[in-house]
Design an enzyme around this catalytic site. Structure first.
Site, PDB file in Angstrom:
ATOM      1  N   THR A 124       0.835  -1.207   0.000  1.00 44.50           N
ATOM      2  CA  THR A 124       0.000   0.000   0.000  1.00 44.50           C
ATOM      3  C   THR A 124       0.868   1.255   0.000  1.00 44.50           C
ATOM      4  O   THR A 124       0.744   2.122  -0.874  1.00 44.50           O
ATOM      5  CB  THR A 124      -0.917   0.009   1.249  1.00 44.50           C
ATOM      6  OG1 THR A 124      -1.674  -1.189   1.249  1.00 44.50           O
ATOM      7  CG2 THR A 124      -1.827   1.207   1.270  1.00 44.50           C
ATOM      8  N   VAL A 125       1.761   1.370   0.969  1.00 45.11           N
ATOM      9  CA  VAL A 125       2.540   2.608   1.126  1.00 45.11           C
ATOM     10  C   VAL A 125       3.623   2.729   0.053  1.00 45.11           C
ATOM     11  O   VAL A 125       3.775   3.781  -0.585  1.00 45.11           O
ATOM     12  CB  VAL A 125       3.173   2.686   2.544  1.00 45.11           C
ATOM     13  CG1 VAL A 125       3.901   4.003   2.717  1.00 45.11           C
ATOM     14  CG2 VAL A 125       2.109   2.521   3.620  1.00 45.11           C
ATOM     15  N   ALA A 179      13.168  19.642  -3.445  1.00 44.08           N
ATOM     16  CA  ALA A 179      14.454  19.120  -2.949  1.00 44.08           C
ATOM     17  C   ALA A 179      15.641  19.854  -3.573  1.00 44.08           C
ATOM     18  O   ALA A 179      16.773  19.682  -3.127  1.00 44.08           O
ATOM     19  CB  ALA A 179      14.562  17.626  -3.249  1.00 44.08           C
ATOM     20  N   LYS A 203       6.138   1.614  12.460  1.00 38.56           N
ATOM     21  CA  LYS A 203       6.142   2.008  13.889  1.00 38.56           C
ATOM     22  C   LYS A 203       6.354   0.830  14.815  1.00 38.56           C
ATOM     23  O   LYS A 203       6.933   0.961  15.891  1.00 38.56           O
ATOM     24  CB  LYS A 203       4.851   2.744  14.283  1.00 38.56           C
ATOM     25  CG  LYS A 203       3.569   1.916  14.161  1.00 38.56           C
ATOM     26  CD  LYS A 203       2.968   2.052  12.822  1.00 38.56           C
ATOM     27  CE  LYS A 203       2.052   0.951  12.429  1.00 38.56           C
ATOM     28  NZ  LYS A 203       1.165   1.303  11.348  1.00 38.56           N
ATOM     29  N   GLY A 229      -0.046   8.701   9.923  1.00 42.56           N
ATOM     30  CA  GLY A 229      -0.070   8.773   8.460  1.00 42.56           C
ATOM     31  C   GLY A 229       0.370  10.111   7.902  1.00 42.56           C
ATOM     32  O   GLY A 229       1.523  10.516   8.050  1.00 42.56           O
ATOM     33  N   LYS A 258       2.390   3.823  18.632  1.00 43.12           N
ATOM     34  CA  LYS A 258       2.524   5.219  18.190  1.00 43.12           C
ATOM     35  C   LYS A 258       2.608   6.159  19.394  1.00 43.12           C
ATOM     36  O   LYS A 258       3.355   7.147  19.384  1.00 43.12           O
ATOM     37  CB  LYS A 258       1.335   5.581  17.298  1.00 43.12           C
ATOM     38  CG  LYS A 258       1.362   4.834  15.965  1.00 43.12           C
ATOM     39  CD  LYS A 258       0.031   4.921  15.247  1.00 43.12           C
ATOM     40  CE  LYS A 258       0.077   4.263  13.877  1.00 43.12           C
ATOM     41  NZ  LYS A 258      -1.246   4.046  13.292  1.00 43.12           N
TER      42      LYS A 258
HETATM   43  P1  NAP Z   1       1.774  -4.057   2.783  1.00 38.50           P
HETATM   44  O1  NAP Z   1       0.756  -3.528   1.863  1.00 38.50           O
HETATM   45  O2  NAP Z   1       1.539  -5.348   3.471  1.00 38.50           O
HETATM   46  O3  NAP Z   1       3.166  -4.141   1.965  1.00 38.50           O
HETATM   47  C1  NAP Z   1       4.335  -4.657   2.524  1.00 38.50           C
HETATM   48  C2  NAP Z   1       5.394  -4.759   1.454  1.00 38.50           C
HETATM   49  O4  NAP Z   1       6.601  -5.247   2.058  1.00 38.50           O
HETATM   50  C3  NAP Z   1       5.045  -5.711   0.317  1.00 38.50           C
HETATM   51  O5  NAP Z   1       5.311  -5.098  -0.904  1.00 38.50           O
HETATM   52  C4  NAP Z   1       5.998  -6.884   0.537  1.00 38.50           C
HETATM   53  O6  NAP Z   1       6.447  -7.501  -0.663  1.00 38.50           O
HETATM   54  C5  NAP Z   1       7.175  -6.204   1.187  1.00 38.50           C
HETATM   55  N1  NAP Z   1       7.998  -7.158   1.925  1.00 38.50           N
HETATM   56  C6  NAP Z   1       7.624  -8.013   2.891  1.00 38.50           C
HETATM   57  N2  NAP Z   1       8.677  -8.751   3.297  1.00 38.50           N
HETATM   58  C7  NAP Z   1       9.733  -8.345   2.543  1.00 38.50           C
HETATM   59  C8  NAP Z   1      11.086  -8.720   2.468  1.00 38.50           C
HETATM   60  N3  NAP Z   1      11.576  -9.688   3.243  1.00 38.50           N
HETATM   61  N4  NAP Z   1      11.890  -8.100   1.584  1.00 38.50           N
HETATM   62  C9  NAP Z   1      11.406  -7.128   0.775  1.00 38.50           C
HETATM   63  N5  NAP Z   1      10.118  -6.721   0.798  1.00 38.50           N
HETATM   64  C10 NAP Z   1       9.300  -7.331   1.672  1.00 38.50           C
HETATM   65  O7  NAP Z   1       2.106  -3.002   3.935  1.00 38.50           O
HETATM   66  P2  NAP Z   1       1.796  -1.434   3.955  1.00 38.50           P
HETATM   67  O8  NAP Z   1       0.369  -1.221   4.340  1.00 38.50           O
HETATM   68  O9  NAP Z   1       2.324  -0.792   2.741  1.00 38.50           O
HETATM   69  O10 NAP Z   1       2.661  -0.998   5.237  1.00 38.50           O
HETATM   70  C11 NAP Z   1       4.046  -0.921   5.192  1.00 38.50           C
HETATM   71  C12 NAP Z   1       4.550  -0.335   6.515  1.00 38.50           C
HETATM   72  O11 NAP Z   1       4.002   0.974   6.654  1.00 38.50           O
HETATM   73  C13 NAP Z   1       4.089  -1.100   7.741  1.00 38.50           C
HETATM   74  O12 NAP Z   1       5.090  -1.029   8.720  1.00 38.50           O
HETATM   75  C14 NAP Z   1       2.856  -0.337   8.219  1.00 38.50           C
HETATM   76  O13 NAP Z   1       2.648  -0.464   9.601  1.00 38.50           O
HETATM   77  C15 NAP Z   1       3.258   1.072   7.865  1.00 38.50           C
HETATM   78  N6  NAP Z   1       2.148   2.002   7.633  1.00 38.50           N
HETATM   79  C16 NAP Z   1       1.102   1.628   6.867  1.00 38.50           C
HETATM   80  C17 NAP Z   1       0.086   2.544   6.607  1.00 38.50           C
HETATM   81  C18 NAP Z   1      -1.100   2.190   5.774  1.00 38.50           C
HETATM   82  O14 NAP Z   1      -2.037   2.991   5.711  1.00 38.50           O
HETATM   83  N7  NAP Z   1      -1.129   1.037   5.098  1.00 38.50           N
HETATM   84  C19 NAP Z   1       0.149   3.837   7.158  1.00 38.50           C
HETATM   85  C20 NAP Z   1       1.261   4.189   7.951  1.00 38.50           C
HETATM   86  C21 NAP Z   1       2.261   3.249   8.188  1.00 38.50           C
HETATM   87  P3  NAP Z   1       5.426  -8.263  -1.642  1.00 38.50           P
HETATM   88  O15 NAP Z   1       4.573  -7.177  -2.239  1.00 38.50           O
HETATM   89  O16 NAP Z   1       6.300  -8.908  -2.641  1.00 38.50           O
HETATM   90  O17 NAP Z   1       4.648  -9.215  -0.790  1.00 38.50           O
HETATM   91  N1  HSE Z   2      -2.913   0.314  10.331  1.00 39.49           N
HETATM   92  C1  HSE Z   2      -2.585   1.637  10.668  1.00 39.49           C
HETATM   93  C2  HSE Z   2      -3.843   2.385  11.039  1.00 39.49           C
HETATM   94  C3  HSE Z   2      -1.904   2.320   9.510  1.00 39.49           C
HETATM   95  O1  HSE Z   2      -4.945   1.907  10.727  1.00 39.49           O
HETATM   96  O2  HSE Z   2      -3.754   3.456  11.644  1.00 39.49           O
HETATM   97  C4  HSE Z   2      -1.332   3.664   9.868  1.00 39.49           C
HETATM   98  O3  HSE Z   2      -0.261   3.531  10.762  1.00 39.49           O
END
Ligand code: NAP
Ligand code: HSE
Length: 432
Positions: A13-14, A33, A105, A134, A205
Site C-alpha cells: 500500500t505505502v 528538494a 512504527k 499517516g 505510536k
Molecule cells: P503491505 O501492503 O503489506 O506491503 C508490505 C510490502 O513489504 C510488500 O510489498 C511486501 O512484498 C514487502 N515485503 C515483505 N517482506 C519483505 C522482504 N523480506 N523483503 C522485501 N520486501 C518485503 O504493507 P503497507 O500497508 O504498505 O505498510 C508498510 C509499513 O508501513 C508497515 O510497517 C505499516 O505499519 C506502515 N504504515 C502503513 C500505513 C497504511 O495505511 N497502510 C500507514 C502508515 C504506516 P510483496 O509485495 O512482494 O509481498
Molecule cells: N494500520 C494503521 C492504522 C496504519 O490503521 O492506523 C497507519 O499507521
C-alpha cells in the site's frame, strides 16, 4: 540539475504510493528538494505478485544487494511491516551507508534504541514521520515546531482502522466484521489487523510520541491498553444517548507522579473536535505550556496520505535536514529518561459503566453501595424497561463522577461477584 538516487523496500500500500509520487510527480519533488530524486531500485518479497503501478524496466527485484552494493543510492524508504526481517534489513542498509526513511512504527517501538544507536554510530539518519498518524506531520511538529514548549498532554486518535470501523458501525450501522474487511480492502489495516483493533498499534505510536514529547522511554507493551475488538453496539448507542461518541483514544499527560499513559475506548463529548474525527482520519490534540492547545487532523492511514509523509522525509534526507534533526534530537540515546510512567491505578477521570443485571429489586442500591465504598459518586443512571425476549435481564448504565482507575477496579471486582450480575461488566473512560 543535480540528482540523488533513492530506493524502496516494500511495494505494498505505502510503497506503491511512494513510487507513484516519485515517478509521476518528479517535477514537484525536484522543485522542493532542489534536485531530482531518481527511483533506482525497488525490492519486494514476491517477484511474481501483480503490481498496481507501471514501473520502469529493471528496477524491481527481490535482491536487497542491488541496493546495498550500489554506493550511489544514499537513502532508502523501508516500507515493509513487522519486526523481522525488517530489523535485519534496516541494520544491513545502515551498515552499507544508507540513510533510512520508514513508516514501520512496530519496528521503531520495539527496536528503536538499537536501531537509532546503530545509525548514530554509523553517522546515518532514520526519519519516521509516516510511522505516526499517516499524513499528519506530527513528528516534525512535536520535535521541531513545538520545541519551545514543555508539552503537558496529548489526546489522540492514532489508529485509522479503528476509527474507520467505529464510524462505519455508528454512522452506517455496519457490522464489526464487515467494517474490518472494508478497512483491509481500503489499505488502512495492517497485514494482520489484530494490532489495529486491540489497541497495540495506537500504543506503539503513543510510545513514539511520548518519547519525542516528554523524553519518556516506555515499552509500548507496558502501556495499559484496550481496543475496540470487544466493544458492543449497545455501548455506541448508550454513548450517543448520553451525548458522547466512543473513540479509541491514546493519552499521555504529565501529572504529579510522572506520565499518565493509556489507550482505551473513551466517551468523547459530541461536538468536541476529537468526537468529530470520522473514518480513517486521525487527530492529535497537544497542549504545550507556551502555545496552549493545538489540534492536528488528517488521514492517518491509506496509500497517498502515508506516501506524502514518506516522500517529505526522503526530501528532508537528501537535502540534509533529517541528518541535523536526527543528530540534535538524540532519539532513544543512552541518556536517562526525563520522565517515567505514573502508576495507572492513580490515574483519575470519569467513567461510563454498563452492567447486565437481573431485573429485580435492590440491584441499583447494591451497585451504588459497592461504588460508595470506594468513594465513587454516581453522576447519572440509565435503565430502560426490559425488552421483549430479554429473559429478565436489563442493562444498567452508570456515569460516575471523578474517581481513580484503582478505586474503580476494586469496586468493579466486587460488583462482578454479585449474584444478580449477568455477563461481564463494561467500563470506559469519559473525556469531557
Ligand atoms: P503491505 O501492503 O503489506 O506491503 C508490505 C510490502 O513489504 C510488500 O510489498 C511486501 O512484498 C514487502 N515485503 C515483505 N517482506 C519483505 C522482504 N523480506 N523483503 C522485501 N520486501 C518485503 O504493507 P503497507 O500497508 O504498505 O505498510 C508498510 C509499513 O508501513 C508497515 O510497517 C505499516 O505499519 C506502515 N504504515 C502503513 C500505513 C497504511 O495505511 N497502510 C500507514 C502508515 C504506516 P510483496 O509485495 O512482494 O509481498
Ligand atoms: N494500520 C494503521 C492504522 C496504519 O490503521 O492506523 C497507519 O499507521
Amino acid at each position: 540539475m543535480l540528482h540523488t538516487k533513492v530506493a524502496i523496500v516494500g511495494l505494498g500500500t505505502v510503497g506503491t504510493g511512494v513510487a507513484r509520487l516519485l515517478l509521476e510527480f518528479g517535477d514537484r519533488t525536484a522543485r522542493h528538494a532542489g534536485r531530482s530524486l531518481v527511483l533506482e531500485q525497488i525490492v519486494v518479497k514476491d517477484l511474481q505478485k501483480a503490481r498496481t503501478i507501471k514501473l520502469p524496466a529493471g528496477i524491481l527485484s527481490d535482491d536487497i544487494k542491488r541496493i546495498t552494493l550500489d554506493p550511489e543510492i544514499t537513502v532508502v524508504a523501508l516500507l515493509m511491516g513487522g519486526l523481522e526481517p525488517a530489523r535485519s534489513i534496516m541494520l544491513e542498509l545502515l551498515a552499507s551507508g544508507k540513510n533510512i526513511v520508514t513508516a514501520n512504527k512496530a519496528l521503531l517501538a520495539a527496536h528503536g534504541p538499537e536501531l537509532f544507536d546503530r545509525a548514530r554510530e554509523l553517522g546515518r539518519s532514520i526519519a519516521f514521520e509516516a510511522s505516526v498518524a499517516g499524513g499528519i506531520p506530527i513528528i516534525a511538529n512535536i520535535s521541531q515546531c513545538l520545541s519551545a514548549n514543555q508539552i503537558q498532554s496529548i489526546h489522540a486518535i492514532l489508529n485509522g482502522t479503528s476509527n474507520y470501523i467505529l464510524t462505519q458501525m455508528e454512522a452506517h450501522g455496519a457490522s464489526y466484521a464487515d467494517a474490518v474487511r472494508e478497512a483491509q480492502r481500503l489499505g488502512y489495516a495492517e497485514a494482520d489487523p489484530t494490532m489495529d483493533v486491540d489497541g497495540s498499534d495506537a500504543a506503539q505510536k503513543l510510545a513514539i510520541l511520548s518519547h519525542l514529547a516528554f523524553g519518556a522511554r516506555v515499552a509500548w507493551h507496558e502501556i495499559p491498553r484496550q481496543g475496540i475488538d470487544t466493544l458492543d453496539l449497545a455501548d455506541l448507542r448508550y454513548a450517543k444517548e448520553l451525548g458522547y461518541r466512543i473513540k479509541l483514544l491514546a493519552v499521555a499527560g504529565l501529572n504529579s507522579d510522572g506520565l499518565e499513559l493509556h489507550v482505551s475506548p473513551t466517551l468523547v463529548k459530541l461536538g468536541s473536535p476529537l468526537a468529530e474525527v470520522r473514518g480513517a482520519y486521525n487527530a492529535i490534540s497537544v497542549v504545550g505550556d507556551a502555545v496552549g492547545r493545538v489540534f492536528f487532523s488528517g488521514l492517518g492511514a491509506g496509500q497517498m496520505p502515508t506516501a506524502s509523509a514518506v516522500v517529505a522525509d526522503l526530501i528532508d534526507t537528501v537535502v540534509g535536514r533529517s541528518t541535523i534533526t536526527f543528530r540534535t534530537l538524540e532519539l532513544w540515546s543512552k541518556q536517562g529518561a526525563r520522565v517515567a510512567a505514573s502508576d495507572y491505578g492513580s490515574v483519575s477521570g470519569r467513567y461510563y459503566l454498563r452492567f447486565n443485571v437481573a431485573d429485580r429489586p435492590s440491584v441499583l442500591a447494591e451497585i451504588a453501595g459497592a461504588l460508595g465504598k470506594e468513594n465513587i459518586s454516581i453522576a447519572s443512571v440509565i435503565q430502560h424497561e426490559a425488552e421483549e425476549g430479554s429473559q429478565g435481564v436489563v442493562p444498567l448504565v452508570i456515569m460516575t463522577h471523578n474517581t481513580t482507575e484503582g478505586a474503580l477496579g476494586r469496586a468493579i471486582d466486587t460488583i462482578d461477584q454479585l449474584a444478580f450480575m449477568r455477563g461481564r461488566s463494561v467500563r470506559m473512560r469519559v473525556l469531557d
